[in-house]
Motif scaffolding. Structure first.
Motif, PDB file in Angstrom:
ATOM      1  N   PRO A  84       0.812  -1.223   0.000  1.00  0.00           N
ATOM      2  CA  PRO A  84       0.000   0.000   0.000  1.00  0.00           C
ATOM      3  C   PRO A  84       0.845   1.272   0.000  1.00  0.00           C
ATOM      4  O   PRO A  84       1.935   1.312   0.591  1.00  0.00           O
ATOM      5  CB  PRO A  84      -0.800  -0.119   1.304  1.00  0.00           C
ATOM      6  N   ALA A  85       0.341   2.314  -0.635  1.00  0.00           N
ATOM      7  CA  ALA A  85       1.064   3.585  -0.760  1.00  0.00           C
ATOM      8  C   ALA A  85       1.298   4.253   0.589  1.00  0.00           C
ATOM      9  O   ALA A  85       2.166   5.122   0.697  1.00  0.00           O
ATOM     10  CB  ALA A  85       0.322   4.524  -1.697  1.00  0.00           C
ATOM     11  N   THR A  86       0.556   3.866   1.604  1.00  0.00           N
ATOM     12  CA  THR A  86       0.743   4.439   2.942  1.00  0.00           C
ATOM     13  C   THR A  86       1.940   3.843   3.672  1.00  0.00           C
ATOM     14  O   THR A  86       2.343   4.345   4.717  1.00  0.00           O
ATOM     15  CB  THR A  86      -0.519   4.214   3.793  1.00  0.00           C
ATOM     16  N   VAL A  87       2.505   2.770   3.138  1.00  0.00           N
ATOM     17  CA  VAL A  87       3.642   2.096   3.758  1.00  0.00           C
ATOM     18  C   VAL A  87       4.933   2.617   3.136  1.00  0.00           C
ATOM     19  O   VAL A  87       5.106   2.544   1.922  1.00  0.00           O
ATOM     20  CB  VAL A  87       3.535   0.560   3.583  1.00  0.00           C
ATOM     21  N   THR A  88       5.823   3.133   3.969  1.00  0.00           N
ATOM     22  CA  THR A  88       7.090   3.670   3.463  1.00  0.00           C
ATOM     23  C   THR A  88       8.298   3.030   4.131  1.00  0.00           C
ATOM     24  O   THR A  88       9.406   3.565   4.068  1.00  0.00           O
ATOM     25  CB  THR A  88       7.148   5.199   3.647  1.00  0.00           C
ATOM     26  N   GLU A  89       8.087   1.866   4.752  1.00  0.00           N
ATOM     27  CA  GLU A  89       9.200   1.168   5.387  1.00  0.00           C
ATOM     28  C   GLU A  89       8.836  -0.304   5.562  1.00  0.00           C
ATOM     29  O   GLU A  89       7.697  -0.646   5.874  1.00  0.00           O
ATOM     30  CB  GLU A  89       9.501   1.771   6.759  1.00  0.00           C
ATOM     31  N   LEU A  90       9.819  -1.150   5.350  1.00  0.00           N
ATOM     32  CA  LEU A  90       9.699  -2.568   5.687  1.00  0.00           C
ATOM     33  C   LEU A  90      10.759  -2.866   6.742  1.00  0.00           C
ATOM     34  O   LEU A  90      11.921  -2.511   6.563  1.00  0.00           O
ATOM     35  CB  LEU A  90       9.924  -3.458   4.465  1.00  0.00           C
ATOM     36  N   PRO A  91      10.371  -3.532   7.819  1.00  0.00           N
ATOM     37  CA  PRO A  91      11.360  -3.850   8.854  1.00  0.00           C
ATOM     38  C   PRO A  91      12.268  -4.993   8.406  1.00  0.00           C
ATOM     39  O   PRO A  91      11.918  -5.765   7.510  1.00  0.00           O
ATOM     40  CB  PRO A  91      10.492  -4.280  10.037  1.00  0.00           C
ATOM     41  N   ALA A  92      13.420  -5.110   9.033  1.00  0.00           N
ATOM     42  CA  ALA A  92      14.300  -6.253   8.774  1.00  0.00           C
ATOM     43  C   ALA A  92      13.504  -7.523   9.034  1.00  0.00           C
ATOM     44  O   ALA A  92      12.728  -7.600   9.985  1.00  0.00           O
ATOM     45  CB  ALA A  92      15.524  -6.198   9.674  1.00  0.00           C
ATOM     46  N   GLY A  93      13.659  -8.498   8.163  1.00  0.00           N
ATOM     47  CA  GLY A  93      12.953  -9.767   8.322  1.00  0.00           C
ATOM     48  C   GLY A  93      11.565  -9.801   7.719  1.00  0.00           C
ATOM     49  O   GLY A  93      10.894 -10.835   7.764  1.00  0.00           O
ATOM     50  N   ALA A  94      11.104  -8.694   7.123  1.00  0.00           N
ATOM     51  CA  ALA A  94       9.761  -8.685   6.522  1.00  0.00           C
ATOM     52  C   ALA A  94       9.648  -9.707   5.402  1.00  0.00           C
ATOM     53  O   ALA A  94       8.559 -10.180   5.099  1.00  0.00           O
ATOM     54  CB  ALA A  94       9.424  -7.294   5.980  1.00  0.00           C
ATOM     55  N   GLY A  95      10.761 -10.069   4.803  1.00  0.00           N
ATOM     56  CA  GLY A  95      10.759 -11.026   3.702  1.00  0.00           C
ATOM     57  C   GLY A  95      10.809 -12.470   4.140  1.00  0.00           C
ATOM     58  O   GLY A  95      11.053 -13.351   3.325  1.00  0.00           O
ATOM     59  N   SER A  96      10.550 -12.736   5.414  1.00  0.00           N
ATOM     60  CA  SER A  96      10.539 -14.132   5.857  1.00  0.00           C
ATOM     61  C   SER A  96       9.358 -14.850   5.222  1.00  0.00           C
ATOM     62  O   SER A  96       8.385 -14.227   4.814  1.00  0.00           O
ATOM     63  CB  SER A  96      10.448 -14.222   7.386  1.00  0.00           C
ATOM     64  N   GLY A  97       9.410 -16.127   5.160  1.00  0.00           N
ATOM     65  CA  GLY A  97       8.313 -16.913   4.602  1.00  0.00           C
ATOM     66  C   GLY A  97       7.062 -16.887   5.459  1.00  0.00           C
ATOM     67  O   GLY A  97       6.003 -17.341   5.036  1.00  0.00           O
ATOM     68  N   LYS A  98       7.169 -16.317   6.665  1.00  0.00           N
ATOM     69  CA  LYS A  98       6.018 -16.225   7.568  1.00  0.00           C
ATOM     70  C   LYS A  98       5.176 -14.991   7.280  1.00  0.00           C
ATOM     71  O   LYS A  98       4.111 -14.818   7.853  1.00  0.00           O
ATOM     72  CB  LYS A  98       6.499 -16.199   9.013  1.00  0.00           C
TER      73      LYS A  98
END
Length: 178
Positions: A84-98
């Motif tokens: 979503p356009a309201t999201v401007t950050e992904l935390p470390a580990g956001a790409g986990s398979g979970k």
């Protein structure tokens, strides 16, 4: 691997678009990836934050691509889209398979390891590869594709919907054996 033999970066053949800024607590431009972003280390997607994107942005996508992989077509380590356009950050580990840390609605495509998660750097022994982390500002809320779409096809869709782009290019060299 010498500079003369290196593959072009993934956006060298795309139309020019607005640029914006992406920063990370885990990855720096031109720096060596930390063990956390290596397959034999933590295999953890880095924290990424972006700003200055076009006002008409309706969603984002994030990818990590190795143009130097000995495949003839590079190697996709991570592909997330419909952020979503309201999201401007992904935390470390956001790409986990979970899928923890990914915002609601975001889709994570299968990487070239065959899993729907971030796959860390793993170049052949003795080779130094570049890892291009790209954030795309997209002109639609959804690309209209699902998470089973191959990364190259996600890239095809992004080619026609990207209105801005930010990238960090890091590197990693696997030690030569022996």
């Amino acid at each position: 691997m010498t500079e003369a033999k290196r593959a072009p970066l993934p956006h060298d053949f795309h139309p020019p678009v607005a640029s914006f800024d992406v920063v990370s607590e885990d990855v720096a431009e031109g720096a060596v990836l930390q063990d956390a972003q290596v397959q034999s280390g933590g295999n953890t997607s880095p924290q990424l934050r972006w700003e200055g994107f076009p006002a008409e942005t309706k969603s984002f996508a994030v990818t990590c691509f190795d143009p130097d992989a000995p495949t003839g077509s590079g190697f996709w380590h991570w592909t997330v889209f419909d952020i979503p356009a309201t999201v401007t950050e992904l935390p470390a580990g956001a790409g986990s398979g979970k899928f923890e840390g990914l915002p609601e609605g975001a889709k994570q495509a299968r990487n070239d390891y065959g899993t729907k998660e971030f796959g860390g750097a793993a170049p052949p022994a003795g080779e130094n590869h570049r890892y291009v982390f790209t954030v795309y500002a997209v002109d639609v809320e959804s690309l209209g594709i699902d998470s089973d779409t191959p990364p190259a096809a996600v890239g095809f869709n992004l080619r026609f919907h990207t209105i801005g782009r930010a990238q960090l290019v890091a590197q990693y060299e696997a030690l030569a054996e022996g």
